[in-house]
Design a protein around this motif. Structure first.
Motif, PDB file in Angstrom:
ATOM      1  N   TRP A   1       0.832  -1.206   0.000  1.00 15.04           N
ATOM      2  CA  TRP A   1       0.000   0.000   0.000  1.00 15.04           C
ATOM      3  C   TRP A   1       0.870   1.259   0.000  1.00 15.04           C
ATOM      4  O   TRP A   1       0.559   2.243  -0.669  1.00 15.04           O
ATOM      5  CB  TRP A   1      -0.938   0.009   1.205  1.00 15.04           C
ATOM      6  N   HIS A   2       1.955   1.212   0.763  1.00 20.00           N
ATOM      7  CA  HIS A   2       2.852   2.362   0.748  1.00 20.00           C
ATOM      8  C   HIS A   2       3.518   2.524  -0.619  1.00 20.00           C
ATOM      9  O   HIS A   2       3.711   3.649  -1.105  1.00 20.00           O
ATOM     10  CB  HIS A   2       3.914   2.215   1.838  1.00 20.00           C
ATOM     11  N   GLN A   3       3.897   1.420  -1.238  1.00 18.28           N
ATOM     12  CA  GLN A   3       4.486   1.512  -2.575  1.00 18.28           C
ATOM     13  C   GLN A   3       3.492   2.109  -3.570  1.00 18.28           C
ATOM     14  O   GLN A   3       3.864   2.910  -4.436  1.00 18.28           O
ATOM     15  CB  GLN A   3       4.939   0.136  -3.043  1.00 18.28           C
ATOM     16  N   LEU A   4       2.220   1.708  -3.447  1.00 23.30           N
ATOM     17  CA  LEU A   4       1.202   2.257  -4.343  1.00 23.30           C
ATOM     18  C   LEU A   4       1.025   3.755  -4.110  1.00 23.30           C
ATOM     19  O   LEU A   4       0.917   4.538  -5.066  1.00 23.30           O
ATOM     20  CB  LEU A   4      -0.120   1.525  -4.128  1.00 23.30           C
ATOM     21  N   ALA A   5       1.010   4.185  -2.828  1.00 27.43           N
ATOM     22  CA  ALA A   5       0.867   5.612  -2.531  1.00 27.43           C
ATOM     23  C   ALA A   5       2.051   6.406  -3.080  1.00 27.43           C
ATOM     24  O   ALA A   5       1.879   7.484  -3.660  1.00 27.43           O
ATOM     25  CB  ALA A   5       0.738   5.813  -1.023  1.00 27.43           C
ATOM     26  N   ILE A   6       3.255   5.861  -2.922  1.00 25.46           N
ATOM     27  CA  ILE A   6       4.445   6.549  -3.437  1.00 25.46           C
ATOM     28  C   ILE A   6       4.401   6.635  -4.958  1.00 25.46           C
ATOM     29  O   ILE A   6       4.732   7.669  -5.560  1.00 25.46           O
ATOM     30  CB  ILE A   6       5.710   5.823  -2.951  1.00 25.46           C
ATOM     31  N   ALA A   7       3.965   5.552  -5.614  1.00 23.54           N
ATOM     32  CA  ALA A   7       3.885   5.559  -7.077  1.00 23.54           C
ATOM     33  C   ALA A   7       2.876   6.593  -7.569  1.00 23.54           C
ATOM     34  O   ALA A   7       3.120   7.307  -8.544  1.00 23.54           O
ATOM     35  CB  ALA A   7       3.527   4.170  -7.589  1.00 23.54           C
ATOM     36  N   LEU A   8       1.721   6.711  -6.883  1.00 24.00           N
ATOM     37  CA  LEU A   8       0.712   7.688  -7.297  1.00 24.00           C
ATOM     38  C   LEU A   8       1.207   9.117  -7.102  1.00 24.00           C
ATOM     39  O   LEU A   8       0.951   9.997  -7.939  1.00 24.00           O
ATOM     40  CB  LEU A   8      -0.582   7.453  -6.515  1.00 24.00           C
TER      41      LEU A   8
ATOM     42  N   ALA B   1      11.004   9.220 -13.667  1.00 20.47           N
ATOM     43  CA  ALA B   1      10.286   8.274 -12.811  1.00 20.47           C
ATOM     44  C   ALA B   1      11.223   7.345 -12.047  1.00 20.47           C
ATOM     45  O   ALA B   1      11.074   7.183 -10.825  1.00 20.47           O
ATOM     46  CB  ALA B   1       9.270   7.482 -13.637  1.00 20.47           C
ATOM     47  N   PRO B   2      12.202   6.685 -12.681  1.00 19.62           N
ATOM     48  CA  PRO B   2      13.104   5.837 -11.887  1.00 19.62           C
ATOM     49  C   PRO B   2      13.874   6.613 -10.830  1.00 19.62           C
ATOM     50  O   PRO B   2      14.111   6.101  -9.728  1.00 19.62           O
ATOM     51  CB  PRO B   2      14.059   5.256 -12.949  1.00 19.62           C
ATOM     52  N   LEU B   3      14.245   7.840 -11.141  1.00 23.55           N
ATOM     53  CA  LEU B   3      14.980   8.658 -10.174  1.00 23.55           C
ATOM     54  C   LEU B   3      14.134   8.944  -8.941  1.00 23.55           C
ATOM     55  O   LEU B   3      14.585   8.780  -7.796  1.00 23.55           O
ATOM     56  CB  LEU B   3      15.417   9.967 -10.847  1.00 23.55           C
ATOM     57  N   PHE B   4      12.884   9.358  -9.145  1.00 18.54           N
ATOM     58  CA  PHE B   4      12.015   9.685  -8.023  1.00 18.54           C
ATOM     59  C   PHE B   4      11.676   8.444  -7.204  1.00 18.54           C
ATOM     60  O   PHE B   4      11.734   8.457  -5.963  1.00 18.54           O
ATOM     61  CB  PHE B   4      10.727  10.337  -8.529  1.00 18.54           C
ATOM     62  N   LEU B   5      11.315   7.342  -7.889  1.00 22.84           N
ATOM     63  CA  LEU B   5      10.891   6.137  -7.178  1.00 22.84           C
ATOM     64  C   LEU B   5      12.053   5.483  -6.442  1.00 22.84           C
ATOM     65  O   LEU B   5      11.883   4.989  -5.321  1.00 22.84           O
ATOM     66  CB  LEU B   5      10.273   5.152  -8.169  1.00 22.84           C
ATOM     67  N   GLN B   6      13.219   5.464  -7.055  1.00 19.50           N
ATOM     68  CA  GLN B   6      14.360   4.823  -6.405  1.00 19.50           C
ATOM     69  C   GLN B   6      14.731   5.541  -5.116  1.00 19.50           C
ATOM     70  O   GLN B   6      15.058   4.911  -4.109  1.00 19.50           O
ATOM     71  CB  GLN B   6      15.551   4.804  -7.363  1.00 19.50           C
ATOM     72  N   GLU B   7      14.652   6.860  -5.121  1.00 23.29           N
ATOM     73  CA  GLU B   7      14.976   7.605  -3.911  1.00 23.29           C
ATOM     74  C   GLU B   7      13.922   7.395  -2.833  1.00 23.29           C
ATOM     75  O   GLU B   7      14.244   7.171  -1.666  1.00 23.29           O
ATOM     76  CB  GLU B   7      15.101   9.093  -4.228  1.00 23.29           C
ATOM     77  N   SER B   8      12.658   7.450  -3.208  1.00 25.15           N
ATOM     78  CA  SER B   8      11.596   7.348  -2.209  1.00 25.15           C
ATOM     79  C   SER B   8      11.457   5.930  -1.677  1.00 25.15           C
ATOM     80  O   SER B   8      11.306   5.724  -0.474  1.00 25.15           O
ATOM     81  CB  SER B   8      10.274   7.820  -2.820  1.00 25.15           C
ATOM     82  N   LEU B   9      11.510   4.922  -2.565  1.00 19.68           N
ATOM     83  CA  LEU B   9      11.394   3.539  -2.106  1.00 19.68           C
ATOM     84  C   LEU B   9      12.683   3.047  -1.457  1.00 19.68           C
ATOM     85  O   LEU B   9      12.647   2.180  -0.583  1.00 19.68           O
ATOM     86  CB  LEU B   9      11.045   2.629  -3.291  1.00 19.68           C
TER      87      LEU B   9
ATOM     88  N   ALA C   1       6.681   5.197   5.594  1.00 19.69           N
ATOM     89  CA  ALA C   1       6.777   3.820   5.095  1.00 19.69           C
ATOM     90  C   ALA C   1       8.027   3.128   5.624  1.00 19.69           C
ATOM     91  O   ALA C   1       7.974   1.966   6.064  1.00 19.69           O
ATOM     92  CB  ALA C   1       6.768   3.827   3.565  1.00 19.69           C
ATOM     93  N   HIS C   2       9.149   3.815   5.637  1.00 24.32           N
ATOM     94  CA  HIS C   2      10.386   3.187   6.085  1.00 24.32           C
ATOM     95  C   HIS C   2      10.415   3.018   7.602  1.00 24.32           C
ATOM     96  O   HIS C   2      10.938   2.019   8.111  1.00 24.32           O
ATOM     97  CB  HIS C   2      11.580   4.009   5.597  1.00 24.32           C
TER      98      HIS C   2
END
Length: 757
Positions: free
Chosen positions: A12-19, A130-138, A186-187
């Motif tokens: 759920w956290h991954q989905l929220a971060i992706a949105l 997108a990979p830059l933003f997601l990699q940092e947040s996840l 999330a972390h």
């Protein structure tokens, strides 16, 4: 720590971060589309954003799949080119890419994308971000790169006079802060699950939402039309290293090499063209002429080529070699009658490196200078006030009949920069230009018709600036219909270009023919030129003749330029005869039209001409957000101190875990095989200043973590934990310095830190 680092956020956290990342990318793509004057539907931008986020998620979870997709793109393009549908897509794309490269060589930074090529760039931009933003947040639970990158992009757009960037930046900033908060929650929850005990309070997002709401409230109070700041020597150095910076908002003030109307009091705050002006009657220079002038003298300061819908830029003209004692080339045809005259200019103000010329300069005496193909003159270094120089110029005897005798022809390709038009100019401006000039067969007569039509409008210094998002010329012609020289001259240049007639804007001083303050001096008549005489006019180019001056501003003291000389007959031998004082001007070189700048050429630095008004908040009001944040931080620290005595076990555990996380960012994290006491001894060995306090902290943590409930640490352990926490921060700041300390606090891996000796 290793067990914690392996735990991923929940689905759920991954989905929220992706949105949230999808929303950020959508705002960036929408702003870029608006900035590039594209109009794709919002549904298509959302599709690009969702596709980019899906690609970014695959890249983060399965890097091999991401690289495989990237490597497959050339193969898919090659395979698609063999099918009919593939050719229908790829061939126009390649053609548009080739045309865009050609436009870049002609118009430079003002080149425009085609719709197909622009959307391809948008899609590639989304897939790169997108990979830059997601990699940092996840990966780390932060959003520093997303926030910083968005700030840079929107800042560049605003600096390029794209005022609508603020409407995109505010929601982008709020989403970036929310992404940061969600990533942290999330972390921390992943750590909370991994440790299987109450090491930290179960994290929530309520505080972050409150802080973001406060940020939104403060952002709504900031003005959208902040004036540019003068960065002084730092800004001048940056613009010397990167000349393109001179074309941004504020470039005129910080560089100061080129003359603009802004330096004379015409809206000295750089920004978009327009807005009310207050004339300044300060003496700018003294012009010494050999005899009383019979017509207006146009002192040329700077020539402008590029128009972006809001302001003008000089562009990049080729330097002209000036041999010692040599004569500058001419752009007039050989049979155009000219007179050679000499003027002395005595500056009273500082104009940077700008040297003023009259009509077409022949040479400058009294200092070292540079010249370009646009007729601009610049000293090799700043020319201080009270440093006179002499300009010898060719004064053309304009003949409308002689211009009409030239057959109308398309201008050479070298004159394409003088036909540049931004997409912000609507079609109705072109329709109006054709309507005004209907029935005029020759381009010269079309130019005269436009000049006459514009002079019928009222002259007014107290006019509003164009609304945000409106093209300056369109607003003037169809809404305002009154103004001063920059309004009329800009409108005429753009309408001439709509008709296919090369034209440029010139800014300088217009000295009336009958000036009451003139006085006799040795060598001629001294004409005092004030800042109030600053003026803008038009020069249009007619093939096989040359540049011709037009003045569409309806001022009673500046009549129409005289272009009524009779067409000189070929039998007249004295048509081009010059005074005996300058016989060499008869043989002045006449080169081909100016070419575009090529790779390796040395060009003059370009500035941006600017005018406009801007709002400003009082400094006290601007400091309120900082005071409010400091107050909130102080109250929170006080509350944490009070909670330390209430729950010492929780405080000790919390600070110990935070200590491990903090030191891990400085390359001193706990290794998997180390116990807490072994780790404390290694910390004490690396930082002897901690000494026994680190070992005592480890003992307190073990007691708080593993002891039975009736043997939890006393309240003094919480105070020791807080003191230990502050000592670590002081040691890190001293060892690494403030900047490196803050950089590591953000969890960024670069640059590599080195301890001070």
């Amino acid at each position: 720590m290793s067990r914690i680092s392996r735990v991923r956020p929940t689905l759920w956290h991954q989905l929220a971060i992706a949105l949230l990342c999808c929303g950020l990318i959508f705002l960036l793509l929408a702003s870029l589309a608006d900035f590039w004057h594209m109009d794709p539907p919002a549904s298509r931008l959302w599709a690009y954003s969702l596709g980019a986020v899906a690609f970014g998620w695959l890249w983060c979870r399965f890097p091999g799949v991401g690289w495989l997709l990237v490597l497959l793109i050339p193969f898919l393009l090659w395979a698609g080119s063999g099918s009919e549908h593939g050719r229908l897509l790829l061939e126009p794309l390649l053609v548009d890419l080739w045309d865009f490269w050609g436009n870049v060589q002609v118009a430079g930074w003002e080149a425009q994308f085609s719709p197909l090529l622009g959307e391809a760039f948008l899609l590639l931009t989304g897939c790169a971000l997108a990979p830059l933003f997601l990699q940092e947040s996840l990966g780390r639970g932060t959003a520093f790169q997303a926030t910083a990158l968005g700030t840079v992009i929107f800042g560049i757009q605003w600096s390029w006079f794209f005022d609508e960037s603020l409407a995109y930046f505010v929601p982008y900033l709020l989403l970036a802060l929310l992404l940061w908060a969600v990533g942290q929650v999330a972390h921390r929850r992943a750590q909370w699950r991994a440790l299987q005990r109450r090491v930290l309070n179960r994290p929530g997002i309520g505080g972050a939402v409150a802080a973001i709401s406060l940020t939104a409230l403060l952002a709504s109070l900031l003005p959208a039309d902040l004036p540019a700041m003068n960065l002084g020597a730092l800004g001048e150095r940056a613009q010397e290293l990167f000349p393109v910076l001179t074309r941004l908002r504020g470039g005129t003030i910080t560089l100061g090499d080129r003359f603009t109307l802004a330096t004379t009091g015409f809206n000295p705050s750089p920004g978009a063209l327009g807005g009310p002006v207050q004339l300044d009657h300060t003496l700018a220079l003294v012009l010494v002429v050999p005899e009383p002038p019979q017509q207006t003298i146009y002192l040329r300061g700077t020539t402008f080529r590029i128009y972006n819908g809001r302001t003008w830029f000089p562009g990049e003209a080729d330097l002209v070699a000036v041999p010692p004692g040599g004569i500058l080339p001419t752009h007039f045809a050989e049979d155009v009658p000219v007179e050679t005259r000499t003027f002395e200019i005595r500056p009273a103000l500082r104009f940077g490196r700008t040297l003023f010329g009259v009509w077409e300069p022949v040479r400058v005496e009294g200092l070292e200078y540079l010249a370009d193909s646009d007729g601009n003159l610049l000293a090799t270094q700043d020319n201080p006030p009270e440093s006179p120089y002499t300009v010898t110029a060719r004064v053309p005897i304009y003949s409308g009949d002689q211009i009409r005798s030239r057959e109308p022809s398309a201008p050479d390709k070298a004159f394409q920069p003088y036909l540049q038009l931004p997409t912000s100019v609507p079609d109705r401006v072109r329709d109006l230009a054709h309507l005004i000039t209907s029935g005029q067969p020759h381009p010269y007569d079309k130019a005269v018709a436009l000049e006459t039509w514009l002079r019928q409008m009222p002259y007014d210094l107290n006019v509003p600036a164009p609304p945000a998002g409106r093209d300056f010329v369109d607003y003037f012609l169809f809404d305002l219909r009154r103004g001063y020289c920059t309004y009329f001259s800009t409108a005429m240049v753009i309408m001439l270009r709509e008709l296919g007639i090369p034209a440029r804007l010139v800014q300088g001083f217009a000295v009336p023919a009958h000036l009451g303050d003139a006085r006799q001096v040795d060598g001629g008549l001294a004409l005092p030129v004030t800042n109030a005489m600053a003026h803008a006019w038009v020069e249009a180019y007619f093939p096989s003749y040359g540049w011709v001056t037009f003045d569409p501003t309806p001022r009673g003291d500046l009549p129409l330029p005289d272009r009524n000389a009779p067409d000189p007959s070929p039998e007249e031998p004295d048509a081009n005869e010059t005074p005996s004082s300058e016989p060499e001007a008869e043989d002045s070189p006449r080169p081909a039209p100016p070419r575009m700048r090529e790779e390796g050429d040395t060009t003059l630095p370009a500035d941006g001409a600017a005018s406009g008004t801007a709002g400003r908040l009082p400094p006290v009001l601007l400091s309120l957000p900082l005071l409010l944040l400091l107050t909130i931080a102080g109250l929170r620290l006080r509350r944490q101190r009070r909670a330390a005595t209430a729950d010492a076990a929780l405080t000790v555990q919390q600070i110990w875990v935070k200590t491990e996380q903090l030191l891990a960012r400085f390359g001193a994290g706990r290794r998997p095989h180390q116990t807490h006491r072994e780790y404390a001894r290694s910390v004490a060995q690396r930082w002897p200043g901690l000494g026994r306090s680190a070992i005592q902290m480890a003992q307190d943590y073990e007691r708080a973590r593993y002891a039975p409930p009736d043997q939890e640490p006393e309240p003094a352990a919480a105070h020791r934990a807080w003191n230990f926490w502050h000592r670590i921060h002081r040691l890190l700041r001293v060892q690494y310095g403030w900047w490196r300390y803050l950089w590591r606090q953000l969890g960024l891996p670069w640059p590599r830190l080195r301890r001070k000796a």
